[in-house]
Design a protein around this motif. Structure first.
Motif, PDB file in Angstrom:
ATOM      1  N   LEU A  69       6.651   7.614   9.399  1.00  0.00           N
ATOM      2  CA  LEU A  69       6.066   8.472  10.432  1.00  0.00           C
ATOM      3  C   LEU A  69       5.842   7.681  11.722  1.00  0.00           C
ATOM      4  CD1 LEU A  69       3.456  10.451   8.271  1.00  0.00           C
ATOM      5  CD2 LEU A  69       5.753  11.144   8.991  1.00  0.00           C
ATOM      6  N   GLY A  70       5.370   6.439  11.564  1.00  0.00           N
ATOM      7  CA  GLY A  70       5.217   5.591  12.740  1.00  0.00           C
ATOM      8  C   GLY A  70       6.550   5.290  13.402  1.00  0.00           C
ATOM      9  N   SER A 102       0.827  -1.195   0.000  1.00  0.00           N
ATOM     10  CA  SER A 102       0.000   0.000   0.000  1.00  0.00           C
ATOM     11  C   SER A 102       0.867   1.254   0.000  1.00  0.00           C
ATOM     12  CB  SER A 102      -0.909   0.002   1.234  1.00  0.00           C
ATOM     13  OG  SER A 102      -1.522   1.248   1.397  1.00  0.00           O
ATOM     14  N   VAL A 117       4.104   5.341   3.119  1.00  0.00           N
ATOM     15  CA  VAL A 117       4.281   6.725   3.572  1.00  0.00           C
ATOM     16  C   VAL A 117       4.169   6.816   5.086  1.00  0.00           C
ATOM     17  CG1 VAL A 117       3.270   9.040   3.503  1.00  0.00           C
ATOM     18  CG2 VAL A 117       3.499   7.716   1.399  1.00  0.00           C
ATOM     19  N   LEU A 118       3.213   6.081   5.657  1.00  0.00           N
ATOM     20  CA  LEU A 118       2.983   6.161   7.098  1.00  0.00           C
ATOM     21  C   LEU A 118       4.022   5.392   7.905  1.00  0.00           C
ATOM     22  CD1 LEU A 118      -0.910   5.738   7.200  1.00  0.00           C
ATOM     23  CD2 LEU A 118       0.413   7.831   7.567  1.00  0.00           C
ATOM     24  N   ALA A 119       4.687   4.419   7.278  1.00  0.00           N
ATOM     25  CA  ALA A 119       5.670   3.616   8.009  1.00  0.00           C
ATOM     26  C   ALA A 119       6.779   4.467   8.621  1.00  0.00           C
ATOM     27  CB  ALA A 119       6.253   2.534   7.095  1.00  0.00           C
ATOM     28  N   ALA A 142      -0.070   4.175   0.964  1.00  0.00           N
ATOM     29  CA  ALA A 142      -0.299   4.856   2.240  1.00  0.00           C
ATOM     30  C   ALA A 142       0.547   4.227   3.343  1.00  0.00           C
ATOM     31  CB  ALA A 142      -1.780   4.796   2.601  1.00  0.00           C
ATOM     32  N   ALA A 143       0.659   2.890   3.323  1.00  0.00           N
ATOM     33  CA  ALA A 143       1.457   2.213   4.343  1.00  0.00           C
ATOM     34  C   ALA A 143       2.932   2.578   4.222  1.00  0.00           C
ATOM     35  CB  ALA A 143       1.282   0.701   4.233  1.00  0.00           C
ATOM     36  N   ALA A 198       5.431  -2.972   6.145  1.00  0.00           N
ATOM     37  CA  ALA A 198       4.629  -2.383   5.071  1.00  0.00           C
ATOM     38  C   ALA A 198       4.681  -3.238   3.808  1.00  0.00           C
ATOM     39  CB  ALA A 198       5.111  -0.972   4.764  1.00  0.00           C
ATOM     40  N   SER A 205       9.402  -1.009  10.339  1.00  0.00           N
ATOM     41  CA  SER A 205       8.152  -0.474   9.784  1.00  0.00           C
ATOM     42  C   SER A 205       8.088  -0.663   8.270  1.00  0.00           C
ATOM     43  CB  SER A 205       8.015   1.011  10.136  1.00  0.00           C
ATOM     44  OG  SER A 205       9.081   1.756   9.576  1.00  0.00           O
ATOM     45  N   THR A 206       9.211  -0.475   7.585  1.00  0.00           N
ATOM     46  CA  THR A 206       9.239  -0.691   6.138  1.00  0.00           C
ATOM     47  C   THR A 206       9.022  -2.168   5.807  1.00  0.00           C
ATOM     48  OG1 THR A 206      10.779   1.155   5.905  1.00  0.00           O
ATOM     49  CG2 THR A 206      10.587  -0.352   4.042  1.00  0.00           C
TER      50      THR A 206
END
Length: 352
Positions: free
Chosen positions: A19-20, A10, A15-17, A12-13, A346, A342-343
């Motif tokens: 940030l998380g 994803s 991109v958000l990874a 979005a995932a 994702a 996180s990556t």
């Protein structure tokens, strides 16, 4: 439990990874700040202010970022081809020593050559010193199957011992009052300041330009394609006709040269001479920067400035509030681990 690659990651995932990961890093670091008995908000505020809150803070951050970007590029080039260069620290020192050997004021005079000739020779000597230092481990890996992690890591200690011997021997500055440091560069060979009254020098332009050139190399050249192919699967690349050994040799020369240039630019831009504590671990931190950037040469610029800001800001924060500067190391280390995990999540899902 096993990891199963997602059919389509994803956007979005992805991109958000990061940030998380940043949020998790701040959470872990906050616990350590509270343990040290300091207010969290004030601590982070002082860290940001010390890194980016003024012209002086920016100048110190960018000055610290120059060698970090170059060693980060060295690690990026090598890791892209799965040549795990852990020896950038030694290559940096070899480059610095080679630069001083060519451009130093030996006997108070230096080489009687014009600056327009001596400066590129100094940089070329530094690049060759770093490149040749990595060439041996690369050939040993390809021909003999020797683990390059071990050889490059051990070469760091060998180079530091050689530098120590040179600083106490043939390259010792007779005016240093016994302090182990090399002779200084000829004044005309030092890099000029980008901003008067600060330590920011034109090495920053070198670092940015080299990052762009490495990005162009990866994206638009045959060698860049070969590097990516060898990194993805060396056996498949060889079956498809990619010259694997030649590609690894080129990667070793380029990676070592970048680390060697980091040493030369650090000497010419900041110190003017070589000491054993010239680098507080720039070569090792470059590995962290390469991984934070996802082996993207342009991302190395942002990662280098980020890590430099954390290190510079931590010094200022420690003086103001008493939190140990080791918090910077924790932030960098946790950020690296968080970004990697996180990556990974994702792009993969956990299955039982």
């Amino acid at each position: 439990m096993r990891l199963e690659r997602r059919t389509q990651a994803s956007a979005a995932a992805l991109v958000l990874a990061p940030l998380g990961a940043i949020g998790f890093t701040l959470l872990v670091s906050s616990a350590l700040v509270l343990w040290a008995g300091a207010p969290v908000a004030q601590t982070y505020g002082l860290l940001l202010q010390g890194a980016f809150g003024s012209l002086f803070a920016w100048s110190e951050t960018l000055t610290r970022a120059v060698p970090l970007i170059l060693t980060g590029l060295a690690a990026t080039v090598a890791f892209k081809a799965r040549l795990f260069n852990i020896g950038a620290e030694g290559q940096l020192y070899a480059g610095a020593l080679a630069a001083v050997a060519v451009g130093g004021m030996h006997g108070g005079t230096g080489l009687e050559w014009p600056v327009w000739l001596l400066f590129p020779l100094m940089m070329l000597a530094a690049a060759l010193a770093g490149a040749l230092l990595l060439l041996g481990p690369a050939l040993m890996k390809q021909r003999l199957g020797v683990d390059e992690v071990v050889t490059t890591l051990l070469l760091n200690f060998i180079v530091l011992l050689m530098v120590s011997a040179a600083l106490d021997g043939p390259m010792k500055d007779p005016l240093a009052m016994g302090w182990p440091q090399s002779v200084s560069l000829v004044g005309d060979l030092e890099l000029s300041r980008l901003i008067e009254g600060t330590r920011v020098h034109t090495g920053l332009i070198w670092a940015f330009a080299l990052a762009v050139l490495v990005w162009v190399l990866f994206k638009y050249t045959v060698l860049g394609f070969d590097i990516r192919a060898v990194g993805a699967n060396a056996r498949a690349a060889a079956f498809a006709g990619v010259p694997v050994t030649r590609t690894v040799v080129m990667v070793a020369l380029l990676s070592g040269a970048l680390a060697g240039l980091a040493g030369a630019i650090e000497v010419a831009g900041r110190a003017s001479y070589v000491t054993l504590d010239m680098s507080p671990g720039y070569g090792y931190t470059g590995i962290v920067i390469a991984m934070l950037a996802g082996l993207n040469p342009l991302g190395v610029i942002a990662a280098g400035v980020f890590v430099a800001g954390v290190l510079v800001g931590a010094d200022s924060m420690s003086r103001a509030i008493g939190v140990p500067t080791y918090l910077a190391d924790v932030i960098v280390a946790v950020a690296l681990l968080s970004v990697l995990v996180s990556t990974l999540l994702a792009q993969y899902r956990v299955r039982r």
